[in-house]
Scaffold this motif. Structure first.
Motif, PDB file in Angstrom:
ATOM      1  N   VAL A 205       0.821  -1.213   0.000  1.00 49.11           N
ATOM      2  CA  VAL A 205       0.000   0.000   0.000  1.00 49.11           C
ATOM      3  C   VAL A 205       0.845   1.249   0.000  1.00 49.11           C
ATOM      4  O   VAL A 205       0.416   2.301  -0.461  1.00 49.11           O
ATOM      5  CB  VAL A 205      -0.899   0.152   1.241  1.00 49.11           C
ATOM      6  CG1 VAL A 205      -2.306   0.446   0.847  1.00 49.11           C
ATOM      7  CG2 VAL A 205      -0.796  -1.023   2.152  1.00 49.11           C
TER       8      VAL A 205
ATOM      9  N   ASP B 287      -2.013  -6.296   2.619  1.00 49.53           N
ATOM     10  CA  ASP B 287      -0.724  -5.956   2.029  1.00 49.53           C
ATOM     11  C   ASP B 287       0.162  -7.202   2.086  1.00 49.53           C
ATOM     12  O   ASP B 287       0.366  -7.779   3.139  1.00 49.53           O
ATOM     13  CB  ASP B 287      -0.119  -4.831   2.872  1.00 49.53           C
ATOM     14  CG  ASP B 287       1.123  -4.240   2.252  1.00 49.53           C
ATOM     15  OD1 ASP B 287       1.953  -5.006   1.727  1.00 49.53           O
ATOM     16  OD2 ASP B 287       1.270  -3.016   2.321  1.00 49.53           O
TER      17      ASP B 287
ATOM     18  N   MET C 289       3.343  -7.362   1.092  1.00 54.71           N
ATOM     19  CA  MET C 289       4.762  -7.021   1.102  1.00 54.71           C
ATOM     20  C   MET C 289       5.496  -7.753  -0.024  1.00 54.71           C
ATOM     21  O   MET C 289       6.619  -8.205   0.152  1.00 54.71           O
ATOM     22  CB  MET C 289       5.381  -7.351   2.461  1.00 54.71           C
ATOM     23  CG  MET C 289       4.605  -6.662   3.574  1.00 54.71           C
ATOM     24  SD  MET C 289       5.086  -7.181   5.218  1.00 54.71           S
ATOM     25  CE  MET C 289       3.795  -6.404   6.203  1.00 54.71           C
TER      26      MET C 289
ATOM     27  N   ASN D 108       2.780 -14.559   1.650  1.00 55.39           N
ATOM     28  CA  ASN D 108       1.815 -13.670   2.284  1.00 55.39           C
ATOM     29  C   ASN D 108       0.539 -13.555   1.464  1.00 55.39           C
ATOM     30  O   ASN D 108      -0.553 -13.488   2.004  1.00 55.39           O
ATOM     31  CB  ASN D 108       2.411 -12.275   2.469  1.00 55.39           C
ATOM     32  CG  ASN D 108       3.357 -12.232   3.634  1.00 55.39           C
ATOM     33  OD1 ASN D 108       3.268 -13.056   4.533  1.00 55.39           O
ATOM     34  ND2 ASN D 108       4.264 -11.276   3.610  1.00 55.39           N
TER      35      ASN D 108
END
Lengths: 346, 346
Positions: free
Chosen positions: B74, B101, B103, B108
């Motif tokens: 973001v 988010d 990353m 993730n």
DNA sequence: TTATTTTGCGATATCGTTTGTGCAATTGAG
DNA sequence: CTCAATTGCACAAACGATATCGCAAAATAA
């Protein structure tokens, strides 16, 4: 593959929902469930790709593992950076973040707060819009709220902001120390965080016995507004030798106007900006600016929030963090340089 | 004021939970509930400031009024702008958006997708990381997923991206048409969206019979990488007369290197950038760039998503939108200008 | 052998909504 | 006045998880 639940898994493994639940939520050990039972269940879980319903879990436990973040506009890089930092911090605590965008409208902000409340978030971080804290204060008695970046006068809500007054003071003093006397300040918007910066500017000018010159136009941080105000300043009789732009967008506008007037920075006119931005290192000259400690603000806001969620922190915390100066070349003067060596080292 | 629920309100007004629920969710009319009953209930709702539990509602109805947005970062202004647009579009449809988010990490991303699935989102928009669509494809059979900005080769997942190939082609052709022959291209990262841009550059160079000169360094879109590559290019024997920076951060680095070599844009070296950014209008000279249609991408992605949520759209939609050219001054040439009038008008 | 503890697990209520079913009381028709 | 239709509302079962009891069987102790 239809919807999987605890009970479908229970049926297939031959155990009860209870046991399955215990195994899945990692409480097998404390309930004396033997390894091979646990393994059988976990195998089935993996095989059918089961994902627990976080919603049902929240309903039952009234814990959602979620915090809310309400901000005026994600599209604004400044707030986006804050969002990134908050999300990362919360994630480190095992929480995830629902980001809501108020489009800078108080009404939306209140709706967002209600929505989050209804969604059982365990706390919220709010960059508020408007000047009426009453709804947030009411909510704060149910679940922890921490304000960020902006705060309300006379409210007991916790907050973490930049010390904007200090930033205004620090920036203006730098310009004065660099030998400027005719220093203009372009404000952009009138409200809370910026008005503090203006106060700092005012006090610094007063303490040096200099005359203030504050430009307000529009009520927004637009580059265009910075452009217009700067153009006006530059064509005045005794034009300023330095401009303090109170936001990074205003800075852009100011640079454009300066270029069009064929003036050189900092020789003809010096520039100082509030806020940091990647491009400022790549301009000619490098822009001197007052950087807000976004990372630290986010870290602290999340820390305070979790302090209240976990009830280790009860009192309201109101923090103002000092901004820092990033020294470039844009603030210097060629008119009457004072102590240049000191400035360089800054 | 403790927790309010339907039943506390039912108790106090003397009606049943059923009736209260119907009134609150706006179905009073279709259940023949008289006005004064409804009014009595609504009054009490307002008085005690009741907010329904969205979580319980979701559990019961399996509708959450929520979509998910998964993106690499973001804090990156480019993605932040996308997020802003998606949030606004979803809000217009009465939905709100959970932003997660990753990353920039595939692991993730997959965790985020699971979390959203567990939270009963009704659909998700994903800017993917990595090159393995399998988890997303599996999820897509349960709830609609639309990719944005990036896509997978050989996947049936719906997506909306920029036509990056076209962007690369268009940009390079512009430089060629402006009279440049030694045109370098700085890539930054190697993967999906950018590699398409490179293909466009290649094809344009080939069709003009010119020699390619592609710089890849690091695997990121950093300003520093742009700086290093440009410095290298500028100190080479027959240095290029034009540089095509495949992202806005690379552009920044390139500008810094050019400045340090004391070269003028565009007289000594021309510049063209991918992506749009406010500051590009405020540099000297104004940067010519290839702008991605972010707003349109967001609008379409949301539209496709809701088409699938509401089941009015069943086939997979794979869309590539054309980028647009924003003409500044940075791409021109002084070496061997070709058809300058045409260029001006562009 | 009997009493006691430990092991391994299950029934069931509950979180706060929605919703299908049902049923008294009121009204209107004949 | 009787019967049907309408009105106004409530009961109770979900949704998918967790948590409080509890209890049979096995193991151990006495």
């Amino acid at each position: 593959m239809n919807k999987e639940t605890l009970s479908t898994i229970a049926k297939r493994t031959g155990y009860s929902v209870t046991t399955v639940s215990r195994v899945i939520s990692g409480n097998a050990a404390s309930h004396r469930i033997p390894e091979n039972t646990a393994k059988a269940i976990m195998d089935e879980v993996k095989r059918c790709n089961y994902t627990p319903s976080a919603i049902a879990k929240s309903l039952r436990t009234s814990k959602s593992g979620t915090i809310g973040l309400i901000l005026p506009s994600v599209a604004n890089p400044y707030f986006a950076e804050i969002a990134g930092a908050v999300i990362a911090e919360a994630k480190a605590k095992g929480y995830f973040t629902i980001v809501l965008d108020t489009m800078e409208q108080k009404k939306n902000m209140e709706e967002c707060a209600r929505i989050l409340y209804g969604r059982q978030v365990e706390g919220m971080i709010v960059i508020p819009s408007g000047d009426d804290p009453s709804l947030l204060e009411r909510l704060d008695s149910h679940l922890p709220i921490v304000l960020m970046d902006r705060s309300y006068d006379y409210s007991t809500l916790s907050y973490v902001t930049t010390n904007n007054y200090e930033g205004g003071l620090m920036g203006t003093r730098l310009l004065i120390k660099s030998g400027h006397t005719r220093i203009a300040c372009i404000q952009g918007e009138k409200e809370m965080p910026v008005s503090e910066r203006v106060k700092g500017y005012r006090d610094a000018m007063r303490e040096a016995g200099l005359e203030e010159n504050i430009s307000i136009s529009g009520n927004e941080f637009s580059a265009h507004c910075g452009y217009l105000e700067t153009a006006l300043l530059l064509s005045s009789e005794d034009r300023p030798t330095a401009i303090f732009a109170l936001s990074s967008t205003i800075l852009l506008g100011a640079m454009k106007a300066i270029k069009e007037h064929q003036l050189m920075i900092p020789d003809d006119i010096a520039l100082l900006s509030f806020d940091d931005n990647l491009y400022m290192d790549y301009t000619t000259p490098v822009i001197t600016r007052i950087r807000q400690p976004l990372e630290d603000m986010a870290k602290l806001a999340v820390k305070i929030l979790f302090g209240r969620i976990e009830n280790t922190l009860t009192a309201s915390s109101q923090l103002r963090l000092s901004p820092s100066l990033i020294t470039g070349e844009s603030h210097k003067t060629c008119h009457s340089p004072t102590e240049p060596s000191v400035l360089q080292g800054n």
